[in-house]
Scaffold this active site. Sequence first.
Site, PDB file in Angstrom:
ATOM      1  N   GLY A 217       6.786  15.947  14.056  1.00  0.00           N
ATOM      2  CA  GLY A 217       7.049  14.839  13.147  1.00  0.00           C
ATOM      3  C   GLY A 217       6.036  13.738  13.348  1.00  0.00           C
ATOM      4  O   GLY A 217       5.275  13.756  14.311  1.00  0.00           O
ATOM      5  N   PRO A 218       6.048  12.767  12.439  1.00  0.00           N
ATOM      6  CA  PRO A 218       5.082  11.662  12.535  1.00  0.00           C
ATOM      7  C   PRO A 218       5.314  10.834  13.800  1.00  0.00           C
ATOM      8  O   PRO A 218       6.387  10.922  14.393  1.00  0.00           O
ATOM      9  CB  PRO A 218       5.380  10.817  11.289  1.00  0.00           C
ATOM     10  CG  PRO A 218       6.272  11.634  10.441  1.00  0.00           C
ATOM     11  CD  PRO A 218       6.941  12.634  11.296  1.00  0.00           C
ATOM     12  N   PRO A 219       4.330  10.057  14.192  1.00  0.00           N
ATOM     13  CA  PRO A 219       4.483   9.223  15.388  1.00  0.00           C
ATOM     14  C   PRO A 219       5.628   8.224  15.222  1.00  0.00           C
ATOM     15  O   PRO A 219       5.876   7.741  14.125  1.00  0.00           O
ATOM     16  CB  PRO A 219       3.158   8.465  15.480  1.00  0.00           C
ATOM     17  CG  PRO A 219       2.218   9.191  14.596  1.00  0.00           C
ATOM     18  CD  PRO A 219       3.014   9.894  13.556  1.00  0.00           C
ATOM     19  N   THR A 221       8.871   8.607  15.480  1.00  0.00           N
ATOM     20  CA  THR A 221      10.133   9.001  14.864  1.00  0.00           C
ATOM     21  C   THR A 221      11.183   9.371  15.895  1.00  0.00           C
ATOM     22  O   THR A 221      12.275   9.795  15.546  1.00  0.00           O
ATOM     23  CB  THR A 221       9.931  10.203  13.917  1.00  0.00           C
ATOM     24  OG1 THR A 221       9.123  11.170  14.576  1.00  0.00           O
ATOM     25  CG2 THR A 221       9.265   9.765  12.649  1.00  0.00           C
ATOM     26  N   LYS A 223      10.679  11.479  18.825  1.00  0.00           N
ATOM     27  CA  LYS A 223      10.581  12.803  19.442  1.00  0.00           C
ATOM     28  C   LYS A 223      10.767  12.722  20.956  1.00  0.00           C
ATOM     29  O   LYS A 223      11.553  13.470  21.539  1.00  0.00           O
ATOM     30  CB  LYS A 223       9.220  13.447  19.110  1.00  0.00           C
ATOM     31  CG  LYS A 223       9.021  13.689  17.628  1.00  0.00           C
ATOM     32  CD  LYS A 223       7.715  14.367  17.332  1.00  0.00           C
ATOM     33  CE  LYS A 223       6.499  13.525  17.649  1.00  0.00           C
ATOM     34  NZ  LYS A 223       6.422  12.300  16.843  1.00  0.00           N
ATOM     35  N   HIS A 439      -2.875 -13.495  -9.736  1.00  0.00           N
ATOM     36  CA  HIS A 439      -3.020 -12.097  -9.352  1.00  0.00           C
ATOM     37  C   HIS A 439      -1.650 -11.494  -8.999  1.00  0.00           C
ATOM     38  O   HIS A 439      -1.274 -10.441  -9.520  1.00  0.00           O
ATOM     39  CB  HIS A 439      -3.981 -12.005  -8.153  1.00  0.00           C
ATOM     40  CG  HIS A 439      -4.175 -10.638  -7.611  1.00  0.00           C
ATOM     41  ND1 HIS A 439      -5.349  -9.935  -7.768  1.00  0.00           N
ATOM     42  CD2 HIS A 439      -3.365  -9.837  -6.887  1.00  0.00           C
ATOM     43  CE1 HIS A 439      -5.241  -8.753  -7.180  1.00  0.00           C
ATOM     44  NE2 HIS A 439      -4.042  -8.666  -6.626  1.00  0.00           N
ATOM     45  N   GLU A 440      -0.904 -12.197  -8.158  1.00  0.00           N
ATOM     46  CA  GLU A 440       0.388 -11.653  -7.717  1.00  0.00           C
ATOM     47  C   GLU A 440       1.388 -11.592  -8.862  1.00  0.00           C
ATOM     48  O   GLU A 440       2.122 -10.622  -9.003  1.00  0.00           O
ATOM     49  CB  GLU A 440       0.959 -12.487  -6.558  1.00  0.00           C
ATOM     50  CG  GLU A 440       0.126 -12.459  -5.277  1.00  0.00           C
ATOM     51  CD  GLU A 440      -0.200 -11.052  -4.796  1.00  0.00           C
ATOM     52  OE1 GLU A 440       0.583 -10.127  -5.062  1.00  0.00           O
ATOM     53  OE2 GLU A 440      -1.261 -10.875  -4.172  1.00  0.00           O
ATOM     54  N   HIS A 443       0.797  -8.549 -10.921  1.00  0.00           N
ATOM     55  CA  HIS A 443       1.482  -7.350 -10.410  1.00  0.00           C
ATOM     56  C   HIS A 443       2.943  -7.352 -10.831  1.00  0.00           C
ATOM     57  O   HIS A 443       3.462  -6.372 -11.367  1.00  0.00           O
ATOM     58  CB  HIS A 443       1.463  -7.343  -8.868  1.00  0.00           C
ATOM     59  CG  HIS A 443       0.144  -6.976  -8.262  1.00  0.00           C
ATOM     60  ND1 HIS A 443      -0.512  -5.818  -8.570  1.00  0.00           N
ATOM     61  CD2 HIS A 443      -0.619  -7.595  -7.328  1.00  0.00           C
ATOM     62  CE1 HIS A 443      -1.630  -5.742  -7.856  1.00  0.00           C
ATOM     63  NE2 HIS A 443      -1.724  -6.826  -7.097  1.00  0.00           N
ATOM     64  N   ASP A 516      -5.602  -2.905  -3.750  1.00  0.00           N
ATOM     65  CA  ASP A 516      -4.942  -2.350  -4.940  1.00  0.00           C
ATOM     66  C   ASP A 516      -5.732  -1.172  -5.484  1.00  0.00           C
ATOM     67  O   ASP A 516      -5.181  -0.136  -5.827  1.00  0.00           O
ATOM     68  CB  ASP A 516      -4.847  -3.413  -6.044  1.00  0.00           C
ATOM     69  CG  ASP A 516      -4.084  -4.643  -5.590  1.00  0.00           C
ATOM     70  OD1 ASP A 516      -3.271  -4.515  -4.669  1.00  0.00           O
ATOM     71  OD2 ASP A 516      -4.319  -5.715  -6.165  1.00  0.00           O
TER      72      ASP A 516
HETATM   73  P1  ADP Z   1       7.570   9.652  19.124  1.00  0.00           P
HETATM   74  O1  ADP Z   1       7.642  10.320  20.434  1.00  0.00           O
HETATM   75  O2  ADP Z   1       8.146  10.477  18.008  1.00  0.00           O
HETATM   76  O3  ADP Z   1       6.233   9.129  18.761  1.00  0.00           O
HETATM   77  P2  ADP Z   1       9.303   7.815  20.411  1.00  0.00           P
HETATM   78  O4  ADP Z   1      10.384   8.729  20.818  1.00  0.00           O
HETATM   79  O5  ADP Z   1       8.335   7.459  21.469  1.00  0.00           O
HETATM   80  O6  ADP Z   1       8.519   8.392  19.160  1.00  0.00           O
HETATM   81  O7  ADP Z   1       9.947   6.521  19.771  1.00  0.00           O
HETATM   82  C1  ADP Z   1       9.508   5.260  20.081  1.00  0.00           C
HETATM   83  C2  ADP Z   1      10.653   4.284  20.037  1.00  0.00           C
HETATM   84  O8  ADP Z   1      11.116   4.099  18.704  1.00  0.00           O
HETATM   85  C3  ADP Z   1      11.856   4.744  20.800  1.00  0.00           C
HETATM   86  O9  ADP Z   1      11.773   4.381  22.135  1.00  0.00           O
HETATM   87  C4  ADP Z   1      12.991   4.035  20.095  1.00  0.00           C
HETATM   88  O10 ADP Z   1      13.146   2.726  20.596  1.00  0.00           O
HETATM   89  C5  ADP Z   1      12.515   3.940  18.678  1.00  0.00           C
HETATM   90  N1  ADP Z   1      13.075   5.006  17.853  1.00  0.00           N
HETATM   91  C6  ADP Z   1      12.381   5.955  17.207  1.00  0.00           C
HETATM   92  N2  ADP Z   1      13.203   6.759  16.510  1.00  0.00           N
HETATM   93  C7  ADP Z   1      14.446   6.337  16.744  1.00  0.00           C
HETATM   94  C8  ADP Z   1      15.741   6.762  16.302  1.00  0.00           C
HETATM   95  N3  ADP Z   1      15.906   7.813  15.490  1.00  0.00           N
HETATM   96  N4  ADP Z   1      16.816   6.082  16.749  1.00  0.00           N
HETATM   97  C9  ADP Z   1      16.666   5.019  17.562  1.00  0.00           C
HETATM   98  N5  ADP Z   1      15.486   4.580  18.014  1.00  0.00           N
HETATM   99  C10 ADP Z   1      14.373   5.205  17.600  1.00  0.00           C
HETATM  100 ZN    ZN Z   2      -3.102  -7.195  -5.630  1.00  0.00          ZN
END
Ligand code: ADP
Ligand code: ZN
Length: 623
Positions: A217-219, A221, A223, A439-440, A443, A516
Amino acid sequence: MDMKEKKPAHQGPDKNSMKPFLYYYLIVVVVLMVINALGFSSLFQREVREVPYNELIRQVDEGNISMISKDDNSLVFIAKDEQGRENIYKTGIWTWPDEALDSKLEEQNVVRVAEIPTEPNPVMNALLSWVLPLVLFVIIGQILSRSLAKRMGGNAMTFGKSNAKIYAENETGKTFADVAGEEEAKEALKEIVDFLHNPKKYADIGATLPKGALLVGPPGTGKTLLARAVAGEAHVPFFSISGSEFVEMFVGMGAAKVRDLFKQANEKAPCIVFIDEIDTIGKKRDAGAMGGNDEREQTLNQLLTEMDGFDGRKGVVILAATNRPESLDKALLRPGRFDRRIPVELPDLKGREAILKVHAANVKLSDNVDFNSIARATSGASGAELANIVNEAALRAVRMGRGIVLQEDLEESVEVVIAGYQRKDASVSENEKKIVAYHEIGHALVAAKQSHSAPVHKITIIPRTSGALGYTMQVEEGERFLMSQEEALNKIATLTGGRAAEEVIFHSITTGASNDIEQATKLARAMVTRYGMSSHFGMVALETVTNQYLGGDSSLACSPETAKEIDDEVVEMVKQQYDKAKKILEENESKLHELATYLLEKETITGEEFMQILNREEARGDC
Ligand code: ADP
Ligand code: ZN
Ligand code: MG
């Protein structure tokens, strides 16, 4: 962080680091010489007072003397002073033999000895002034060197022995309750927890659980958090190591680390081994690349061997995390290794709300806080970003001298995360401010005048540290998963609305629209090459996404001729939408003026204020 028993797995003397200790001993010797030169060694000696001869006579008369000795030219005696303490005195010889004195001494039973030592025994002296400090220094040095080696994580030169920072925790202290949302991932991991609780249940029936599970998964999230929660739920030790730790200077070190890691894990089973950022070692092994990275390949091979080698029934579960699953070597993913793949996606609306609540659990909140609206405004934010938003809000409350966090703190911190801090001191000229305001509003007006556009939430022309001079925030009512062609086109029109307003009002354009333009182009391009939304190409994939979780870079998969056609198509699409935006603004020019003037005065207006002015005008004018 509440890491208990966080310690590197290995410590030991370091041959290479003996070098600094040579210097250390040199310093010790110098310090000792200085100490001696300054005469500190007299600290260890008894003080001898030189007194005149009549003092001796007086002391004898008073009967204070207990012991006396004589050498060739001096008399040394021990006498009590007023406080009754015994001191050593020394005096020169005046007349000798002095019979009067002699008989008095005789009378008083003064002990006559050959010598009263005025200096401590030379052996003791040396012992006290040289040997003792030296021993002390050596002991301190030893303690220092040991703690240094500990901090450096062991030894750098001993081949075959790992110095990887393998962190061992007996209890991670995290549970699934700490992970909000991500229900599917938790569901998948619950089986592993159950297995760790009761491996026998699985062994009895003849089932073997997958040896490894890969969290992708993305950073940010969660993991890493999930992996630790699994260990916490199962109450088993947690061994973790980051993939980047394997990348070493010396060939063979990485492999040794892997061996070491698994050896330790086997001893502690049941337990969890977590390899974070596994893509650093698990990259595809390709034959063609210049020489390749032998070290990485060896490490990977060792990992594969270990995974095959260990007994899955013992209760060692390997978890790994990556945000680049597509770059992993296929061998890692085949059955018996990381065959279970657990997606950990960016949180949806409900997930975001839950994450905000988890992180706000220990924060004092005012009653008016509405997490749902914050969650709606943060579409696309990761768990880590949401955690950060809550913390920023709490910090802001403190800065404002408040004891509780208000909704406005949270809203402001959302903007901080999106656009950076406010720059109140930024000197933007009146003229520039006016341009930004138009400008804003451009939009916002284009968005409002089209169907299928997310409602305007907030418009501001307060500069931000990110460099933005202002921005328009649109917030969807609910969670969106699909975007229709019409919506996508409207979005492009909205993005071009800022520049269009500049042209309509000032008949000149500025550099303020660069972001933009970038976004509009990106969207238009994706519509043509990936979403099959151009009449010319239809449903043909012309690009492939290479990095799904990291920005989603894509690479063209078509001939150069087609590439040119794509470019033409994109240019045409954006141009059409720009013209549409311009038309909308020209038709609503009076409203554009009114709103821009209002914004210029207020600097920040809400979506409601915006709609109110817009509708008021409409009611009087058009209908
Ligand atoms: P990853 O390893 O996916 O990059 P991390 O596990 O290191 O992400 O998450 C970083 C921090 O973000 C965690 O320590 C937590 O505080 C917060 N976090 C991320 N996802 C969640 C979640 N689903 N629920 C609660 N806290 C989260
Ligand atoms: Zn703009
Ligand atoms: Mg991580």
